[in-house]
Scaffold this motif. Sequence first.
Motif, PDB file in Angstrom:
ATOM      1  N   ASN A   1       0.844  -1.050  -0.124  1.00  0.00           N
ATOM      2  CA  ASN A   1      -0.008  -0.026  -0.114  1.00  0.00           C
ATOM      3  C   ASN A   1       0.993   1.263   0.118  1.00  0.00           C
ATOM      4  O   ASN A   1       0.605   2.190  -0.840  1.00  0.00           O
ATOM      5  CB  ASN A   1      -0.929  -0.024   1.333  1.00  0.00           C
ATOM      6  N   ASN A   2       2.067   1.231   0.659  1.00  0.00           N
ATOM      7  CA  ASN A   2       2.854   2.454   0.892  1.00  0.00           C
ATOM      8  C   ASN A   2       3.625   2.560  -0.505  1.00  0.00           C
ATOM      9  O   ASN A   2       3.834   3.645  -1.005  1.00  0.00           O
ATOM     10  CB  ASN A   2       3.857   2.146   1.870  1.00  0.00           C
ATOM     11  N   PHE A   3       4.146   1.425  -1.044  1.00  0.00           N
ATOM     12  CA  PHE A   3       4.610   1.422  -2.363  1.00  0.00           C
ATOM     13  C   PHE A   3       3.627   2.110  -3.286  1.00  0.00           C
ATOM     14  O   PHE A   3       4.104   2.920  -4.284  1.00  0.00           O
ATOM     15  CB  PHE A   3       4.955  -0.069  -2.843  1.00  0.00           C
ATOM     16  N   PHE A   4       2.382   1.604  -3.597  1.00  0.00           N
ATOM     17  CA  PHE A   4       1.483   1.954  -4.530  1.00  0.00           C
ATOM     18  C   PHE A   4       1.132   3.563  -4.423  1.00  0.00           C
ATOM     19  O   PHE A   4       0.858   4.327  -5.515  1.00  0.00           O
ATOM     20  CB  PHE A   4       0.098   1.271  -4.530  1.00  0.00           C
TER      21      PHE A   4
ATOM     22  N   ASN B   1       6.940  -5.479  -9.653  1.00  0.00           N
ATOM     23  CA  ASN B   1       6.321  -6.679 -10.577  1.00  0.00           C
ATOM     24  C   ASN B   1       4.971  -6.761 -10.101  1.00  0.00           C
ATOM     25  O   ASN B   1       4.338  -7.668 -10.503  1.00  0.00           O
ATOM     26  CB  ASN B   1       7.031  -7.850 -10.396  1.00  0.00           C
ATOM     27  N   TYR B   2       4.320  -6.015  -9.422  1.00  0.00           N
ATOM     28  CA  TYR B   2       3.029  -6.132  -9.006  1.00  0.00           C
ATOM     29  C   TYR B   2       2.017  -5.152  -9.484  1.00  0.00           C
ATOM     30  O   TYR B   2       2.613  -3.740  -9.145  1.00  0.00           O
ATOM     31  CB  TYR B   2       2.623  -6.317  -7.342  1.00  0.00           C
ATOM     32  N   ARG B   3       0.994  -5.177 -10.019  1.00  0.00           N
ATOM     33  CA  ARG B   3       0.001  -4.187 -10.505  1.00  0.00           C
ATOM     34  C   ARG B   3      -1.231  -3.967  -9.633  1.00  0.00           C
ATOM     35  O   ARG B   3      -1.954  -4.892  -9.317  1.00  0.00           O
ATOM     36  CB  ARG B   3      -0.526  -4.424 -11.857  1.00  0.00           C
ATOM     37  N   PRO B   4      -1.573  -2.626  -9.257  1.00  0.00           N
ATOM     38  CA  PRO B   4      -2.613  -2.429  -8.336  1.00  0.00           C
ATOM     39  C   PRO B   4      -3.756  -2.361  -9.047  1.00  0.00           C
ATOM     40  O   PRO B   4      -4.098  -1.645 -10.129  1.00  0.00           O
ATOM     41  CB  PRO B   4      -2.258  -1.234  -7.589  1.00  0.00           C
ATOM     42  N   ILE B   5      -4.823  -3.249  -8.855  1.00  0.00           N
ATOM     43  CA  ILE B   5      -6.197  -3.662  -9.193  1.00  0.00           C
ATOM     44  C   ILE B   5      -7.068  -2.676  -8.270  1.00  0.00           C
ATOM     45  O   ILE B   5      -7.332  -3.516  -7.152  1.00  0.00           O
ATOM     46  CB  ILE B   5      -6.657  -4.729  -9.592  1.00  0.00           C
ATOM     47  N   SER B   6      -7.681  -1.723  -8.610  1.00  0.00           N
ATOM     48  CA  SER B   6      -8.595  -1.034  -7.674  1.00  0.00           C
ATOM     49  C   SER B   6     -10.302  -1.681  -7.822  1.00  0.00           C
ATOM     50  O   SER B   6     -10.709  -1.522  -8.819  1.00  0.00           O
ATOM     51  CB  SER B   6      -8.487   0.533  -8.041  1.00  0.00           C
ATOM     52  N   LEU B   7     -10.671  -1.932  -6.608  1.00  0.00           N
ATOM     53  CA  LEU B   7     -12.180  -2.258  -6.465  1.00  0.00           C
ATOM     54  C   LEU B   7     -12.724  -1.348  -5.840  1.00  0.00           C
ATOM     55  O   LEU B   7     -12.606  -1.085  -4.547  1.00  0.00           O
ATOM     56  CB  LEU B   7     -12.301  -3.786  -5.988  1.00  0.00           C
ATOM     57  N   LEU B   8     -13.462  -0.439  -6.490  1.00  0.00           N
ATOM     58  CA  LEU B   8     -14.301   0.835  -5.843  1.00  0.00           C
ATOM     59  C   LEU B   8     -15.550   0.118  -5.453  1.00  0.00           C
ATOM     60  O   LEU B   8     -16.286  -0.960  -5.770  1.00  0.00           O
ATOM     61  CB  LEU B   8     -14.451   1.725  -6.691  1.00  0.00           C
ATOM     62  N   SER B   9     -16.140   1.029  -4.542  1.00  0.00           N
ATOM     63  CA  SER B   9     -17.714   0.753  -4.219  1.00  0.00           C
ATOM     64  C   SER B   9     -18.530   0.635  -5.022  1.00  0.00           C
ATOM     65  O   SER B   9     -18.564   1.275  -6.074  1.00  0.00           O
ATOM     66  CB  SER B   9     -17.963   2.048  -2.993  1.00  0.00           C
ATOM     67  N   CYS B  10     -19.499  -0.388  -5.168  1.00  0.00           N
ATOM     68  CA  CYS B  10     -20.588  -1.000  -6.102  1.00  0.00           C
ATOM     69  C   CYS B  10     -21.351   0.682  -6.102  1.00  0.00           C
ATOM     70  O   CYS B  10     -21.985   0.631  -7.460  1.00  0.00           O
ATOM     71  CB  CYS B  10     -21.129  -2.006  -5.898  1.00  0.00           C
ATOM     72  N   PHE B  11     -21.897   0.975  -5.148  1.00  0.00           N
ATOM     73  CA  PHE B  11     -22.721   2.130  -5.212  1.00  0.00           C
ATOM     74  C   PHE B  11     -21.887   3.163  -5.654  1.00  0.00           C
ATOM     75  O   PHE B  11     -22.664   4.124  -6.427  1.00  0.00           O
ATOM     76  CB  PHE B  11     -23.296   2.493  -3.659  1.00  0.00           C
ATOM     77  N   SER B  12     -20.752   3.457  -5.553  1.00  0.00           N
ATOM     78  CA  SER B  12     -20.023   4.559  -6.200  1.00  0.00           C
ATOM     79  C   SER B  12     -20.111   4.380  -7.702  1.00  0.00           C
ATOM     80  O   SER B  12     -20.089   5.591  -8.344  1.00  0.00           O
ATOM     81  CB  SER B  12     -18.355   4.610  -5.800  1.00  0.00           C
ATOM     82  N   LYS B  13     -20.233   3.132  -8.225  1.00  0.00           N
ATOM     83  CA  LYS B  13     -20.221   3.239  -9.553  1.00  0.00           C
ATOM     84  C   LYS B  13     -21.260   3.593 -10.243  1.00  0.00           C
ATOM     85  O   LYS B  13     -21.340   4.312 -11.392  1.00  0.00           O
ATOM     86  CB  LYS B  13     -19.934   1.643  -9.992  1.00  0.00           C
TER      87      LYS B  13
END
Length: 693
Positions: free
Chosen positions: A103-106, A217-229
Amino acid sequence: MTKGLLISRQNKFKLSHKCMSEPSPANRLLYKQYRNCYNTTIRAAKKAYYERQFQLHKSNLKKTWSLLKETINQKTKKSSGIGCLSINGQDVTDPTLIAESLNNFFITAASDIVNDIPPTDQGPEPPVLDGIPLLSFTDSPVTHSEVLNVISSLQNKTSTDFSGLSVHFIKQCSYEIARPFQHIINLSLQNSVVPTQMKIAKIVPIHKGGSGVCMDNYRPISLLSCFSKILEKVVCNRLCSFLETHNILSGAQFGFRPGHSTIHPMMHFVNHVSTALNNKEHTIAIFCDLRKAFDSCDHKILLRKLSGIGIRGAALNWFRDYLSNRKQFVSVNGASSSLRNVLLGVPQGSILGPILFLIYINDLPLCSLLKSFLFADDTALADSGPNLPELVNSVNVEFHKICTYFRANRLALHPLKTQFMVFSNSRDAKESNISIFVNNNNPGENNADLCIPIQRVTSSSSTPAIKYLGVYFDCDLNFKFHIRFISGKISRALYILRTCKNILSPKALKTLYYSLVHCHLIYGNQIWSSASSGIISELFRKQKAAIRVITNSRYNQHTEPLFKELNILPLPKLCEYFKLQFVQRFIQGYLPSSFNNIWITNEARRSENVSMVLRNHDEFYMPSSRLHSLDNFPLYSFPRSWVNFQNENIKFIRNVLEFNLSLKNHLIDNLSATVVCVKAYCPSCNHFLQNRI
């Protein structure tokens, strides 16, 4: 004496054992019969099993593809989590510590990139558009039906957000939650407040290759709130309508816009280069690479640009609240990190993020005289001229303005991945020593350390092409490298088709063909079909080999009847199909406005004083190319294909889907259902006749 006797006995034993192990001819024949019968039974059982499974799950696309992967032994790799990570030179296995470190790296990755950008004394100066009404979210309140339509339009994903909800679950109870959520959305737009719970992102790190213990070598995949979408989709619909109605976005931008695709900037680029070659001019093209462009957007600059295009007052306050106080945490192996504030960038994985980024770089084409071809952050720049030394100086001066623009807007241009290419008919121009620089000097400064030469790609380079929007462009513009690249992919697909041809039915094999072969033949077809027929024939041979595998035909079987039987267009007809399809969209006004008047009719070309009406006055004027190698390029070949297409009933169809279907059926109907061979000694026909005799 004893040793010789021992060797003699060993030889006798081997001879007798060999005689005992070798079966008689009758037993060998019987074994082969049983073996063949067994293999035939196993294959028939497998085929029957998969036929039943495909029929049982015909409405479940995910399960269907799972079955297809099972037949080719391509099992889906499930992530087993991150067992170990290298942190400050030490291997760590604690999931919580791994999550905190990632988390700190991203969070700091984008900040570190922005902080390394050389400072500039020129701040961002976003243009202010006059005469445009202000955007208002409250003039038309959100309705119940609008919320239902938005929920139904979301992708049916099962991934869960930080609260454990998924879009798939939301859709199951959409009618029950639509009314209360309608009230929440209207309150949010009226008060310019985005609920805090909708600004929390769950980050799932995905390994993208290389060492599994390295954080890079890791890519962050963001999962936002479904209601936010749902909220973002409502705002996005209003924002996009505002941008398109008032024609705010640049005509050079083709990303994330309705009616726009990756084909359009590539088409403009090819037209620009081919026109220059036809006019005996040289072209220098620069392909820019931005480092973490979406994650580096400065919120203050973005808000200033939103204000400049007419988003002020309550609407601007809503976006300010939407961008501020956003938080994220990383989830690894069931453990979660603490929440950290996100200070830069548009929200990753959001619906509004790409549109906000388009607004952020909307004024890029205005800062330089270089021709821009944009698809979100994928940027190509080009300029042409008859004198190469003057062109090089001009491009360096104008590219300096581009570099200054990126620095002023806190975007990092990657000098090691930014490349350029020279297109010319002159061998001297191709072989001349040319340098283009990433110039980070301020006006009046001349620090050599801030001028970094970028790599030039030539035909002698290790990779003699540059990949732009999925298509490889080479300096000769003959697309040899791209076609060989596609050919390699199709060769691997042919291996898979042959592997499972005795297990799957022709219908299932056809599905695999569309997934593994056809997709490569159709993407960018309008662009790379400009190559000569000799180069394209390599792909056509691979396509015919795939058709023979699907129909279980001989390796040299005539394929035209097979294409007709499968209702698949052969590659030459496929190229014609996409040419006619593009021109039909141009005629009916379905292309972006940047394509207006790219082709004109003979009537429009003639002088206004000429009142005589000729037979071809409604037909396209076909520009002539000076070079035979340019005849196949879109600017010259597309109108010629339309004029030569004789079916007027299909030409007058306005609906795109109806036109595509009618055109495909017409091209399929023109294929011969029987073998028509003109070869005197055709191996395939001779084999067929010998079998008949």
